[in-house]
Design an enzyme around this catalytic site. Structure first.
Site, short mmCIF file in Angstrom:
data_model
loop_
_atom_site.label_atom_id
_atom_site.label_comp_id
_atom_site.label_asym_id
_atom_site.label_seq_id
_atom_site.Cartn_x
_atom_site.Cartn_y
_atom_site.Cartn_z
N GLY A 174 25.49 -31.12 40.88
CA GLY A 174 24.49 -31.36 39.74
C GLY A 174 23.29 -32.05 40.22
CB VAL B 45 31.15 -26.82 41.01
CG1 VAL B 45 32.60 -27.54 41.35
CG2 VAL B 45 30.14 -27.01 42.20
CD GLU C 132 12.75 -37.52 21.76
OE1 GLU C 132 12.37 -38.80 22.37
OE2 GLU C 132 13.20 -36.80 22.19
#
Lengths: 438, 438
Positions: free
Chosen positions: B14, B82, B174
């Protein structure tokens, strides 16, 4: 004063260069314009190859149609897919079932790829007409290097590092040159198991030279500049098969041979939008081999002066006084000039005046090959002015920035190019999906 | 000197904030790092809502991983997915069948949306975690206005002009604030049949206040600022059904009611990557309710000091001397600090030293609401410093630009914001597909 309902209704199909320019030319006219397009943006197609090669982001070359015409009060912008034109009833049918009635119609639906009857090649060799196409090509280019990095078997690794562009027109030349730059300047140093600079870039063209629309000397110069970038140019070579592991090329003499490749880009054939054929059948007009509608000198279709066809959808001729009519090339200045002509002819018809024939003014032709490389063929009153190399590239660059729509886009594209020029980087190297989305 | 093959092999899964920071912290170390990610870019997730709301282009917040680590010679970057970790054999299996052996493993696979067991809601209310998600939300927002413009029936038109954001955390706040701006500042004047400023924006939150991680005074301030932007804030309201025409909301007292909407955004639930559960089962570790792996004080998993779990995938605690361990919030500074801690602990293990427990340093918390509106809660040595409004917004803006990766990205984002601020325009209003692509 005329009320809203008395105004002539004009429908414009397509917001490419032709439709955009026609609509703009009607600014201030006492008409009601509906501009309908399948996407919500006008695409600056000459720079689409930059999106496909990760040099620019999509918004840099796409301006929302609605925003472009927010201040032109006689325009209603509509997102919609036109499926047919009913010339007798004078309306246009959309895929959502709605119809748009018109008094005058401008059809500027443009062109798409043509695989010369081999549509099964499309999946292996995508073309470059829309942003969607550009994302798909970008994905394939970037993933080919990623696959090569993971591939242990040398032959398969070489296949991943072989890029083939089919078609030696301006788009093909730009793609091949930019691919060579990516391999040699952008990516080196970033991989651990491969050397991206060893990638092979091939440009395959069926005719004897690249940039056929240019004079021979500039074609030769373009080929030399490509070869300097280590692009292998294969002219007079026909593509006779494409599959997921490569393609078969047949030279003029000798046996067909295979090139293994995981990334093939189609820049060869262009076919007019199917809407052209539908319209031609409906009104009894002719279409040419590319599916373009053969129009009258004033760009209208035979028997229907209220319908004009412009841009890549029209097989139009230029009518200059005292000269034989000549075909109009399929370039953006041609589409824009047709747009202005069609708009002016509508206004003449509304005013009860006779329409005028279309006359194409050729200002020249230019194509870029890569960093510091381009060819320019300008038509000046004193005769043609031809040059190539760095100066031609600077000329090309400023011409494209000048014609880009929207102040912000110009600034951002200029910054992107300046930063790409100095750093040799390409910043839009984003792949959102490993697998293609259908 | 150690040869290449003698170096400890580190695999980092990651390339979010945690994985990126761990890899960076190992710069210069005598190790072989393989950094594997499903995409080719590090995504600056705090600004992803700006891509979803057409304020930024994707490349502005996505940096190619390969490019970020081109000069860090001990890193091999790999595009791969993965699927499982074999803790006994010490290797990681990719979806393409390859395995990556490791001596030390850092699992930073992050989180995805959670629909609290109602996965069928996903298609009606997409979440916002990847660029793909952002494009889909952008498409839905822009198309809702386009549908409204075409819709003749008033009730259906209102449904098109109703936008619902579910979840009152930073992303939800937001999104709602920016939607209000788009409706009231960006689009007016561009439509002929609707007034975009009449769009309703609703923010639905299950708990009694928005921005739960903030002190109550700032939650109240955020709500006031949202309401000033005409966002309807519905706190203590549970979403009990979602379908293609809207949702059902159940208030704490009273009957459930329906809100018709064609554009619903899910900003409510987060679940750890499924890889966490797989790893936990393999090593006998615990997972918490959100699927996060419960880690040891030094971020390793029980019985496997060679495996660290960090970022949103870890249920980690902060261990400050003389204090009770406290849970680490799921924010980017937490992930970055865990990345540095895991990297340092690997180096300690290689050097034969004991590892150290993770300690989270809280520098504060900030959230923006819209143009000139934000809340800031800074942790200073002298105690908390809290402010909101214009000054908080400027602080938020520069903090985000400061942490954006890549010099070019910072410049371009700054230009985009400056131009958006003055013109109230949003330039990335590009829809490439009318229909969603699966």
């Amino acid at each position: 004063m005329a009320t809203n309902n008395d105004k002539p209704r004009i429908v414009v199909i397509g917001c490419g260069f032709g439709g955009l320019e026609a609509t703009r030319a009607l600014d201030g006219a006492q008409v009601d314009i509906t501009l309908v397009d399948r996407t919500n943006h006008h695409l600056f197609q000459p720079l689409l190859y930059q999106v496909a090669t990760a040099g620019l982001s999509a918004p840099a070359i796409a301006a929302p149609v609605r925003h472009l015409f927010r201040k032109q009060a006689n325009v209603t912008s509509l997102l919609g897919d036109v499926v047919s034109i009913d010339a007798a009833a004078r309306n246009v049918r959309l895929s959502d079932g709605n119809t748009l009635p018109y008094d005058h119609l401008i059809v500027a639906a443009g062109a798409t790829h043509s695989y010369f009857g081999r549509d099964e090649w499309a999946v292996h060799a995508p073309g470059l007409k829309t942003l969607h196409d550009a994302f798909e090509i970008r994905r394939r280019i970037l993933l080919a290097f990623e696959m090569a990095e993971k591939e242990g078997e040398p032959a398969r690794r070489d296949e991943c590092l072989t890029f083939v562009v089919i078609g030696g027109g301006p788009t093909g030349v730009e793609m091949a040159g930019t691919l060579a730059e990516i391999a040699r300047h952008t990516l080196p140093g970033e991989f651990r198991h491969i050397d991206p600079a060893k990638a092979r870039i091939l440009l395959v063209e069926g005719s004897p030279r690249v940039l056929q629309a240019m004079p021979e000397s500039l074609s030769a110069s373009a080929q030399r500049q490509l070869e300097k970038l280590h692009v292998e140019v294969r002219t007079a070579s026909l593509v006779t098969a494409i599959d997921e592991h490569g393609l078969e090329v047949t030279p003029p003499e000798g046996a067909p041979y295979r090139i293994g490749s995981r990334c093939i880009v189609w820049a060869a054939g262009v076919a007019a939008s199917p809407l052209g054929r539908q319209l031609a059948q409906a009104v009894g007009a002719q279409v040419d081999r590319a599916g373009r509608v053969v129009v009258e000198p004033d760009l209208s279709v035979p028997g229907h002066p209220e319908i004009s066809v412009i841009g890549d959808l029209a097989a139009a001729k230029s009518h200059a006084p005292g000269r034989e009519p000549r075909p109009v090339p399929g370039v953006s200045p041609g589409a824009k000039q047709m747009g202005r002509c069609a708009a002016a002819n509508i206004q003449r018809r509304i005013a009860g005046q006779p329409t005028k024939p279309f006359r194409y003014r050729d200002y020249g032709n230019l194509a870029t090959i890569g960093r510091n490389s381009a060819v320019v063929d300008l038509a000046t009153p004193a005769g043609p002015l031809r040059f190539s190399g760095w100066l031609a590239w600077v000329f090309w660059l400023f011409a494209h920035i000048y014609f880009l729509i929207g102040f912000r886009n110009r600034i951002v594209v200029l910054i992107d190019w300046a930063s790409a020029y100095w750093s040799k980087q390409r910043y839009a190297r984003v792949v959102t999906d490993i697998e293609p989305r259908q």
